[in-house]
Design a protein around this motif. Structure first.
Motif, PDB file in Angstrom:
ATOM      1  N   MET A 170       0.840  -1.186   0.000  1.00  0.00           N
ATOM      2  CA  MET A 170       0.000   0.000   0.000  1.00  0.00           C
ATOM      3  C   MET A 170       0.876   1.238   0.000  1.00  0.00           C
ATOM      4  O   MET A 170       1.891   1.280   0.689  1.00  0.00           O
ATOM      5  N   SER A 171       0.439   2.219  -0.715  1.00  0.00           N
ATOM      6  CA  SER A 171       1.165   3.483  -0.707  1.00  0.00           C
ATOM      7  C   SER A 171       0.797   4.264   0.556  1.00  0.00           C
ATOM      8  O   SER A 171      -0.182   3.957   1.249  1.00  0.00           O
ATOM      9  N   HIS A 172       1.573   5.282   0.824  1.00  0.00           N
ATOM     10  CA  HIS A 172       1.339   6.157   1.977  1.00  0.00           C
ATOM     11  C   HIS A 172      -0.062   6.760   1.896  1.00  0.00           C
ATOM     12  O   HIS A 172      -0.802   6.789   2.885  1.00  0.00           O
ATOM     13  N   ASP A 185     -12.999   9.746  13.739  1.00  0.00           N
ATOM     14  CA  ASP A 185     -13.075  10.642  14.901  1.00  0.00           C
ATOM     15  C   ASP A 185     -11.714  11.217  15.279  1.00  0.00           C
ATOM     16  O   ASP A 185     -11.645  12.249  15.947  1.00  0.00           O
ATOM     17  N   HIS A 186     -10.642  10.552  14.880  1.00  0.00           N
ATOM     18  CA  HIS A 186      -9.284  10.953  15.249  1.00  0.00           C
ATOM     19  C   HIS A 186      -8.365  10.900  14.037  1.00  0.00           C
ATOM     20  O   HIS A 186      -7.577   9.962  13.889  1.00  0.00           O
ATOM     21  N   PRO A 187      -8.440  11.890  13.132  1.00  0.00           N
ATOM     22  CA  PRO A 187      -7.580  11.839  11.944  1.00  0.00           C
ATOM     23  C   PRO A 187      -6.094  11.899  12.324  1.00  0.00           C
ATOM     24  O   PRO A 187      -5.717  12.527  13.314  1.00  0.00           O
ATOM     25  N   LEU A 188      -5.287  11.203  11.543  1.00  0.00           N
ATOM     26  CA  LEU A 188      -3.855  11.142  11.808  1.00  0.00           C
ATOM     27  C   LEU A 188      -3.112  12.226  11.040  1.00  0.00           C
ATOM     28  O   LEU A 188      -3.457  12.558   9.903  1.00  0.00           O
ATOM     29  N   GLU A 189      -2.084  12.744  11.678  1.00  0.00           N
ATOM     30  CA  GLU A 189      -1.172  13.671  11.017  1.00  0.00           C
ATOM     31  C   GLU A 189      -0.268  12.861  10.088  1.00  0.00           C
ATOM     32  O   GLU A 189      -0.023  11.674  10.339  1.00  0.00           O
ATOM     33  N   PRO A 190       0.262  13.471   9.026  1.00  0.00           N
ATOM     34  CA  PRO A 190       1.162  12.745   8.127  1.00  0.00           C
ATOM     35  C   PRO A 190       2.350  12.103   8.849  1.00  0.00           C
ATOM     36  O   PRO A 190       2.743  10.988   8.531  1.00  0.00           O
ATOM     37  N   ARG A 191       2.918  12.779   9.844  1.00  0.00           N
ATOM     38  CA  ARG A 191       4.057  12.205  10.572  1.00  0.00           C
ATOM     39  C   ARG A 191       3.633  10.990  11.387  1.00  0.00           C
ATOM     40  O   ARG A 191       4.400  10.042  11.537  1.00  0.00           O
ATOM     41  N   GLN A 192       2.406  10.995  11.914  1.00  0.00           N
ATOM     42  CA  GLN A 192       1.914   9.835  12.657  1.00  0.00           C
ATOM     43  C   GLN A 192       1.770   8.631  11.723  1.00  0.00           C
ATOM     44  O   GLN A 192       2.109   7.509  12.091  1.00  0.00           O
ATOM     45  N   LEU A 193       1.262   8.898  10.535  1.00  0.00           N
ATOM     46  CA  LEU A 193       1.117   7.845   9.538  1.00  0.00           C
ATOM     47  C   LEU A 193       2.488   7.284   9.159  1.00  0.00           C
ATOM     48  O   LEU A 193       2.677   6.073   9.096  1.00  0.00           O
ATOM     49  N   SER A 194       3.458   8.157   8.962  1.00  0.00           N
ATOM     50  CA  SER A 194       4.826   7.715   8.664  1.00  0.00           C
ATOM     51  C   SER A 194       5.396   6.881   9.800  1.00  0.00           C
ATOM     52  O   SER A 194       6.070   5.871   9.562  1.00  0.00           O
ATOM     53  N   ASN A 195       5.126   7.278  11.030  1.00  0.00           N
ATOM     54  CA  ASN A 195       5.607   6.508  12.185  1.00  0.00           C
ATOM     55  C   ASN A 195       5.000   5.112  12.218  1.00  0.00           C
ATOM     56  O   ASN A 195       5.688   4.126  12.528  1.00  0.00           O
ATOM     57  N   ILE A 196       3.721   5.004  11.907  1.00  0.00           N
ATOM     58  CA  ILE A 196       3.044   3.699  11.884  1.00  0.00           C
ATOM     59  C   ILE A 196       3.679   2.805  10.805  1.00  0.00           C
ATOM     60  O   ILE A 196       3.973   1.635  11.049  1.00  0.00           O
TER      61      ILE A 196
END
Length: 151
Positions: free
Chosen positions: A1-3, A16-27
């Motif tokens: 899957m792409s980012h 209810d809790h959207p993620l920041e781009p950096r949080q997504l990168s951390n995951i």
């Protein structure tokens, strides 16, 4: 899957809790790191794949696999099928297409996919193989693996 794809899925799941781009990168980075650690703990890619397949077989699933070794006992070929592929191959065994791509993984091994044509005219992946050589003996080994499961 792409980012971006993963972001859309998680945004839908966690509306209810959207993620920041950096949080997504951390995951993503944590998942990659965990996967690399697991593979390393199992002594590399081939042992990790075999461990997974053997666990599935122990749980009663109808996986099939074959290993090809050279004279130094190095794995030079790995061929496997998932349970659904086994059922399809046993039903539609008589028409096989072979799709090869060379040097598409970090080991430079050939990626080999067996494709069957089902009764409705659709194509289905029947098995997968990685092998070092692209010679007649290796392709014969792959085809023998196909025939043994097809019966």
């Amino acid at each position: 899957m792409s980012h971006d794809q993963l972001g859309k899925v998680l945004c839908h799941q966690l509306s209810d809790h959207p993620l920041e781009p950096r949080q997504l990168s951390n995951i993503i980075n944590k998942a990659r790191s965990d996967a690399c650690e697991e593979v390393t703990a199992l002594s590399g890619d081939i042992p990790a794949i075999l461990h997974f397949i053997c666990e599935q077989i122990k749980e009663g699933q109808d996986w099939h696999y074959e290993i090809l070794l050279n004279t130094q006992q190095k794995v030079i070929g790995l061929w496997w099928m998932l349970p659904g592929q086994v059922k399809l191959l046993r039903r539609y065994w008589d028409l096989l297409l072979n799709d090869n791509s060379y040097n598409r993984n970090q080991y430079g091994y050939l990626t080999n996919i067996g494709i069957i044509i089902a009764g409705d005219g659709t194509s289905r992946n029947a098995w997968y193989a990685f092998h070092e050589a692209e010679d007649i003996d290796t392709h014969n080994w792959v085809f023998r693996c196909h025939l043994e499961v097809a019966g």
